[in-house]
Structure formats: structure tokens, C-alpha cells
Scaffold this motif. Structure first.
Motif, PDB file in Angstrom:
ATOM      1  N   PRO A   6       0.844  -1.191   0.000  1.00 36.06           N
ATOM      2  CA  PRO A   6       0.000   0.000   0.000  1.00 36.06           C
ATOM      3  C   PRO A   6       0.883   1.246   0.000  1.00 36.06           C
ATOM      4  CG  PRO A   6       0.045  -0.975   2.187  1.00 36.06           C
ATOM      5  CD  PRO A   6       0.838  -1.883   1.290  1.00 36.06           C
ATOM      6  N   VAL A   7       0.425   2.289  -0.679  1.00 34.61           N
ATOM      7  CA  VAL A   7       1.169   3.536  -0.769  1.00 34.61           C
ATOM      8  C   VAL A   7       0.254   4.697  -0.358  1.00 34.61           C
ATOM      9  CG1 VAL A   7       2.453   5.069  -2.296  1.00 34.61           C
ATOM     10  CG2 VAL A   7       2.528   2.602  -2.679  1.00 34.61           C
ATOM     11  N   LYS A   8       0.662   5.416   0.662  1.00 35.33           N
ATOM     12  CA  LYS A   8      -0.108   6.573   1.130  1.00 35.33           C
ATOM     13  C   LYS A   8       0.150   7.749   0.186  1.00 35.33           C
ATOM     14  CE  LYS A   8      -0.866   9.330   5.280  1.00 35.33           C
ATOM     15  NZ  LYS A   8      -0.446   9.486   6.693  1.00 35.33           N
ATOM     16  N   GLU A   9      -0.928   8.416  -0.220  1.00 34.61           N
ATOM     17  CA  GLU A   9      -0.818   9.513  -1.175  1.00 34.61           C
ATOM     18  C   GLU A   9      -1.619  10.729  -0.690  1.00 34.61           C
ATOM     19  OE1 GLU A   9      -0.766   6.779  -5.185  1.00 34.61           O
ATOM     20  OE2 GLU A   9      -2.691   7.442  -4.378  1.00 34.61           O
ATOM     21  N   ASN A  10      -1.109  11.904  -0.975  1.00 32.41           N
ATOM     22  CA  ASN A  10      -1.817  13.156  -0.695  1.00 32.41           C
ATOM     23  C   ASN A  10      -2.356  13.693  -2.008  1.00 32.41           C
ATOM     24  OD1 ASN A  10      -1.279  13.587   2.185  1.00 32.41           O
ATOM     25  ND2 ASN A  10       0.846  13.573   1.511  1.00 32.41           N
ATOM     26  N   HIS A  11      -3.624  14.073  -2.009  1.00 31.53           N
ATOM     27  CA  HIS A  11      -4.268  14.560  -3.238  1.00 31.53           C
ATOM     28  C   HIS A  11      -5.052  15.830  -2.952  1.00 31.53           C
ATOM     29  CE1 HIS A  11      -3.462  10.955  -5.606  1.00 31.53           C
ATOM     30  NE2 HIS A  11      -3.721  10.276  -4.506  1.00 31.53           N
ATOM     31  N   PHE A  12      -5.427  16.486  -4.026  1.00 33.16           N
ATOM     32  CA  PHE A  12      -6.304  17.647  -3.941  1.00 33.16           C
ATOM     33  C   PHE A  12      -7.286  17.588  -5.094  1.00 33.16           C
ATOM     34  CE2 PHE A  12      -7.709  21.846  -5.158  1.00 33.16           C
ATOM     35  CZ  PHE A  12      -8.172  22.341  -3.952  1.00 33.16           C
ATOM     36  N   SER A  13      -8.547  17.848  -4.784  1.00 30.93           N
ATOM     37  CA  SER A  13      -9.551  17.998  -5.836  1.00 30.93           C
ATOM     38  C   SER A  13     -10.364  19.246  -5.509  1.00 30.93           C
ATOM     39  CB  SER A  13     -10.457  16.768  -5.937  1.00 30.93           C
ATOM     40  OG  SER A  13     -11.415  16.753  -4.911  1.00 30.93           O
ATOM     41  N   ALA A  14     -10.847  19.906  -6.535  1.00 27.42           N
ATOM     42  CA  ALA A  14     -11.645  21.109  -6.333  1.00 27.42           C
ATOM     43  C   ALA A  14     -12.913  20.799  -5.543  1.00 27.42           C
ATOM     44  CB  ALA A  14     -11.988  21.731  -7.683  1.00 27.42           C
ATOM     45  N   GLU A  15     -13.449  19.617  -5.764  1.00 26.26           N
ATOM     46  CA  GLU A  15     -14.695  19.219  -5.112  1.00 26.26           C
ATOM     47  C   GLU A  15     -14.520  18.872  -3.635  1.00 26.26           C
ATOM     48  OE1 GLU A  15     -18.066  15.739  -5.617  1.00 26.26           O
ATOM     49  OE2 GLU A  15     -16.895  16.316  -7.350  1.00 26.26           O
ATOM     50  N   HIS A  16     -13.412  18.167  -3.303  1.00 28.00           N
ATOM     51  CA  HIS A  16     -13.226  17.646  -1.946  1.00 28.00           C
ATOM     52  C   HIS A  16     -12.083  18.302  -1.182  1.00 28.00           C
ATOM     53  CE1 HIS A  16     -16.139  14.532  -2.781  1.00 28.00           C
ATOM     54  NE2 HIS A  16     -15.475  14.220  -3.881  1.00 28.00           N
ATOM     55  N   GLY A  17     -11.287  19.115  -1.834  1.00 28.29           N
ATOM     56  CA  GLY A  17     -10.132  19.713  -1.173  1.00 28.29           C
ATOM     57  C   GLY A  17      -9.010  18.697  -1.025  1.00 28.29           C
ATOM     58  N   HIS A  18      -8.212  18.871   0.025  1.00 25.14           N
ATOM     59  CA  HIS A  18      -7.097  17.949   0.277  1.00 25.14           C
ATOM     60  C   HIS A  18      -7.631  16.662   0.898  1.00 25.14           C
ATOM     61  CE1 HIS A  18      -3.846  20.728  -0.607  1.00 25.14           C
ATOM     62  NE2 HIS A  18      -4.607  21.674  -0.075  1.00 25.14           N
ATOM     63  N   TYR A  19      -7.084  15.546   0.448  1.00 30.40           N
ATOM     64  CA  TYR A  19      -7.466  14.269   1.048  1.00 30.40           C
ATOM     65  C   TYR A  19      -6.327  13.269   0.917  1.00 30.40           C
ATOM     66  CZ  TYR A  19      -8.446  12.487  -3.690  1.00 30.40           C
ATOM     67  OH  TYR A  19      -8.339  12.089  -5.003  1.00 30.40           O
ATOM     68  N   ILE A  20      -6.356  12.263   1.765  1.00 27.88           N
ATOM     69  CA  ILE A  20      -5.369  11.177   1.740  1.00 27.88           C
ATOM     70  C   ILE A  20      -6.044   9.943   1.175  1.00 27.88           C
ATOM     71  CG2 ILE A  20      -3.956   9.628   3.154  1.00 27.88           C
ATOM     72  CD1 ILE A  20      -3.605  11.991   5.091  1.00 27.88           C
ATOM     73  N   SER A  21      -5.352   9.280   0.259  1.00 24.43           N
ATOM     74  CA  SER A  21      -5.839   8.004  -0.264  1.00 24.43           C
ATOM     75  C   SER A  21      -4.662   7.035  -0.311  1.00 24.43           C
ATOM     76  CB  SER A  21      -6.462   8.170  -1.650  1.00 24.43           C
ATOM     77  OG  SER A  21      -5.462   8.437  -2.608  1.00 24.43           O
ATOM     78  N   TYR A  22      -4.965   5.821  -0.726  1.00 21.33           N
ATOM     79  CA  TYR A  22      -3.952   4.771  -0.781  1.00 21.33           C
ATOM     80  C   TYR A  22      -3.974   4.120  -2.142  1.00 21.33           C
ATOM     81  CZ  TYR A  22      -3.755   5.662   4.116  1.00 21.33           C
ATOM     82  OH  TYR A  22      -3.605   6.304   5.317  1.00 21.33           O
ATOM     83  N   GLY A  23      -2.793   3.954  -2.701  1.00 26.11           N
ATOM     84  CA  GLY A  23      -2.636   3.253  -3.960  1.00 26.11           C
ATOM     85  C   GLY A  23      -1.954   1.926  -3.691  1.00 26.11           C
ATOM     86  N   ILE A  24      -1.563   1.251  -4.762  1.00 23.76           N
ATOM     87  CA  ILE A  24      -0.908  -0.050  -4.628  1.00 23.76           C
ATOM     88  C   ILE A  24       0.298  -0.107  -5.555  1.00 23.76           C
ATOM     89  CG2 ILE A  24      -2.423  -1.134  -6.346  1.00 23.76           C
ATOM     90  CD1 ILE A  24      -2.265  -3.704  -4.654  1.00 23.76           C
ATOM     91  N   ARG A  25       1.392  -0.606  -5.009  1.00 20.99           N
ATOM     92  CA  ARG A  25       2.624  -0.782  -5.772  1.00 20.99           C
ATOM     93  C   ARG A  25       2.969  -2.266  -5.786  1.00 20.99           C
ATOM     94  NH1 ARG A  25       6.030   2.879  -3.538  1.00 20.99           N
ATOM     95  NH2 ARG A  25       5.757   4.224  -5.364  1.00 20.99           N
ATOM     96  N   ALA A  26       3.244  -2.802  -6.956  1.00 18.52           N
ATOM     97  CA  ALA A  26       3.692  -4.188  -7.078  1.00 18.52           C
ATOM     98  C   ALA A  26       5.195  -4.173  -7.333  1.00 18.52           C
ATOM     99  CB  ALA A  26       2.982  -4.887  -8.223  1.00 18.52           C
ATOM    100  N   VAL A  27       5.926  -4.969  -6.560  1.00 20.62           N
ATOM    101  CA  VAL A  27       7.376  -5.077  -6.748  1.00 20.62           C
ATOM    102  C   VAL A  27       7.749  -6.537  -6.942  1.00 20.62           C
ATOM    103  CG1 VAL A  27       7.920  -2.972  -5.457  1.00 20.62           C
ATOM    104  CG2 VAL A  27       7.846  -5.156  -4.252  1.00 20.62           C
ATOM    105  N   ASP A  28       8.805  -6.757  -7.735  1.00 16.54           N
ATOM    106  CA  ASP A  28       9.274  -8.124  -7.959  1.00 16.54           C
ATOM    107  C   ASP A  28      10.218  -8.549  -6.836  1.00 16.54           C
ATOM    108  OD1 ASP A  28      11.789  -7.013  -8.525  1.00 16.54           O
ATOM    109  OD2 ASP A  28      11.626  -7.333 -10.688  1.00 16.54           O
TER     110      ASP A  28
END
Length: 72
Positions: A6-28
Motif C-alpha cells: 500500500p502507498v499513502k498519497e496526498n491529493h487535492f480535488s476542487a470538489e473535496h479539497g485535500h485528502y489522503i488516499s492509498y494506492g498499490i505498488r507491485a514489486v518483484d
């Protein structure tokens, strides 16, 4: 063998403002990034549990996008 992390990410959208979400990274086995999908989950626990499951079941990277879409 792939690990899904899991990868923690900081984002911004005009609709929701700043928010934290999580992405996924696959490594070999050598730690090289094989795939990355951003901004999937808002819940850290969900991201961690699903990444652990994908690693344990050795989900094929070819199916990663489909599995993510099914979970959402």
C-alpha cells in the motif's frame, strides 16, 4: 514472486479539497516496481488487508486492474 504494497498519497480535488488516499505498488523479488495504481482506497486498513491478500495469493499483475475494479 510479487509483493503488493500500500502507498499513502496526498491529493487535492476542487470538489473535496485535500485528502489522503492509498494506492498499490507491485514489486518483484528484487524490489523493482512492476506496477503502480494510484488513488484507489480512502481507508488505510482496507489497503493493507488487500495488499496482503494479493501478495499471499500471488495475484498476477495482468489481473491487478480487473481485481481492483471488482473490489470497488
Amino acid at each position: 514472486m510479487h509483493r503488493y504494497l500500500p502507498v499513502k498519497e496526498n491529493h487535492f480535488s476542487a470538489e473535496h479539497g485535500h485528502y489522503i488516499s492509498y494506492g498499490i505498488r507491485a514489486v518483484d523479488a528484487k524490489g523493482r516496481e512492476c506496477a503502480y495504481v494510484s488513488d484507489i482506497w480512502l481507508d488505510e486498513n482496507t489497503a493493507a488487508v488487500l495488499c496482503k491478500l494479493y501478495t499471499e495469493k500471488q495475484l498476477s499483475i495482468l489481473h491487478l486492474q480487473d481485481v481492483i475494479e471488482d473490489v470497488l
